[in-house]
Scaffold this motif. Structure first.
Motif, PDB file in Angstrom:
ATOM      1  N   ARG A  38       0.829  -1.201   0.000  1.00  0.00           N
ATOM      2  CA  ARG A  38       0.000   0.000   0.000  1.00  0.00           C
ATOM      3  C   ARG A  38       0.869   1.259   0.000  1.00  0.00           C
ATOM      4  O   ARG A  38       0.591   2.223  -0.712  1.00  0.00           O
ATOM      5  N   HIS A  39       1.944   1.220   0.795  1.00  0.00           N
ATOM      6  CA  HIS A  39       2.866   2.357   0.853  1.00  0.00           C
ATOM      7  C   HIS A  39       3.502   2.598  -0.521  1.00  0.00           C
ATOM      8  O   HIS A  39       3.622   3.746  -0.967  1.00  0.00           O
ATOM      9  N   GLN A  40       3.898   1.526  -1.183  1.00  0.00           N
ATOM     10  CA  GLN A  40       4.500   1.661  -2.511  1.00  0.00           C
ATOM     11  C   GLN A  40       3.492   2.223  -3.514  1.00  0.00           C
ATOM     12  O   GLN A  40       3.833   3.071  -4.346  1.00  0.00           O
ATOM     13  N   ARG A  41       2.234   1.754  -3.441  1.00  0.00           N
ATOM     14  CA  ARG A  41       1.202   2.261  -4.346  1.00  0.00           C
ATOM     15  C   ARG A  41       0.956   3.756  -4.120  1.00  0.00           C
ATOM     16  O   ARG A  41       0.829   4.528  -5.079  1.00  0.00           O
ATOM     17  N   LEU A  42       0.890   4.166  -2.846  1.00  0.00           N
ATOM     18  CA  LEU A  42       0.684   5.588  -2.546  1.00  0.00           C
ATOM     19  C   LEU A  42       1.836   6.443  -3.066  1.00  0.00           C
ATOM     20  O   LEU A  42       1.613   7.537  -3.604  1.00  0.00           O
ATOM     21  N   ASP A  43       3.047   5.947  -2.903  1.00  0.00           N
ATOM     22  CA  ASP A  43       4.212   6.673  -3.428  1.00  0.00           C
ATOM     23  C   ASP A  43       4.115   6.829  -4.940  1.00  0.00           C
ATOM     24  O   ASP A  43       4.414   7.888  -5.497  1.00  0.00           O
ATOM     25  N   LYS A  45       3.780  10.346  -7.128  1.00  0.00           N
ATOM     26  CA  LYS A  45       4.709  10.686  -8.206  1.00  0.00           C
ATOM     27  C   LYS A  45       3.950  11.006  -9.494  1.00  0.00           C
ATOM     28  O   LYS A  45       4.290  11.942 -10.216  1.00  0.00           O
ATOM     29  N   GLU A  46       2.927  10.205  -9.779  1.00  0.00           N
ATOM     30  CA  GLU A  46       2.132  10.459 -10.986  1.00  0.00           C
ATOM     31  C   GLU A  46       1.428  11.810 -10.899  1.00  0.00           C
ATOM     32  O   GLU A  46       1.366  12.553 -11.888  1.00  0.00           O
ATOM     33  N   GLN A  47       0.887  12.149  -9.729  1.00  0.00           N
ATOM     34  CA  GLN A  47       0.217  13.436  -9.561  1.00  0.00           C
ATOM     35  C   GLN A  47       1.189  14.590  -9.734  1.00  0.00           C
ATOM     36  O   GLN A  47       0.863  15.617 -10.341  1.00  0.00           O
ATOM     37  N   GLU A  48       2.385  14.437  -9.197  1.00  0.00           N
ATOM     38  CA  GLU A  48       3.394  15.486  -9.358  1.00  0.00           C
ATOM     39  C   GLU A  48       3.740  15.685 -10.824  1.00  0.00           C
ATOM     40  O   GLU A  48       3.911  16.810 -11.294  1.00  0.00           O
ATOM     41  N   LYS A  49       3.825  14.593 -11.576  1.00  0.00           N
ATOM     42  CA  LYS A  49       4.126  14.699 -13.008  1.00  0.00           C
ATOM     43  C   LYS A  49       2.995  15.416 -13.732  1.00  0.00           C
ATOM     44  O   LYS A  49       3.233  16.265 -14.607  1.00  0.00           O
ATOM     45  N   GLN A  50       1.756  15.073 -13.391  1.00  0.00           N
ATOM     46  CA  GLN A  50       0.616  15.715 -14.041  1.00  0.00           C
ATOM     47  C   GLN A  50       0.550  17.200 -13.698  1.00  0.00           C
ATOM     48  O   GLN A  50       0.229  18.029 -14.545  1.00  0.00           O
ATOM     49  N   GLU A  51       0.853  17.525 -12.442  1.00  0.00           N
ATOM     50  CA  GLU A  51       0.834  18.933 -12.039  1.00  0.00           C
ATOM     51  C   GLU A  51       1.917  19.729 -12.752  1.00  0.00           C
ATOM     52  O   GLU A  51       1.729  20.895 -13.076  1.00  0.00           O
TER      53      GLU A  51
END
Length: 153
Positions: A112-117, A121-127
């Protein structure tokens, strides 16, 4: 004088040039060959006199004559490398055992921790790819809700 005979060092040449009369040191009495005097014997080095040292020296000479040991590493270096290798193997085994001993709950938490990380990261890329006016608009919404909540309170 011949050119083929050269002294081993300057010291031997100086010794030859000085006459015996100018020598300050006296010669020992036992050189005269007096049979009544006890001649001193050279003291033995206890390290060189030991059997283990003699055997080791003999073995080194034999190996040198055979040509063995020239490319091989010294014993100390071999032992140190062997210890490092064993230590790395031990560490890998301990890590594997630690992974095996993890409970299913700990494994799920780790996943779960790995999935959240990954999602962060994906959200940061989109932003980062979003246009500037969208970012400013989101900041304005945040500030307007904060000021609106403060007025209500």
């Amino acid at each position: 004088k011949q050119l083929s005979f050269l002294p081993a060092s300057m010291y031997t040449e100086i010794q030859r040039e000085q006459p015996d009369g100018g020598n300050i040191l006296t010669h020992p009495d036992y050189i005269d060959g007096n049979p009544d005097l006890i001649k001193p014997k050279k003291l033995l080095n206890p390290v060189k006199a030991s059997k283990s040292h003699q055997e080791l020296h003999r073995e080194l000479l034999m190996n040198h004559k055979r040509g063995l040991g020239m490319e091989s590493k010294p014993e100390l270096q071999r032992v140190l490398e062997h210890r490092r290798r064993n230590q790395l193997i031990r560490q890998k085994k301990e890590e594997e055992e630690a992974k095996k001993l993890q409970s299913p709950f700990e494994k799920e938490l780790l996943k779960r921790h790995q999935r959240l990380d990954q999602l962060e990261k994906e959200q940061e890329k989109q932003e980062d790819h979003a246009p500037e006016f969208i970012k400013v608009k989101e900041n304005l919404r945040r500030t307007s809700t904060v000021t609106g909540d403060e007025k209500a309170a």
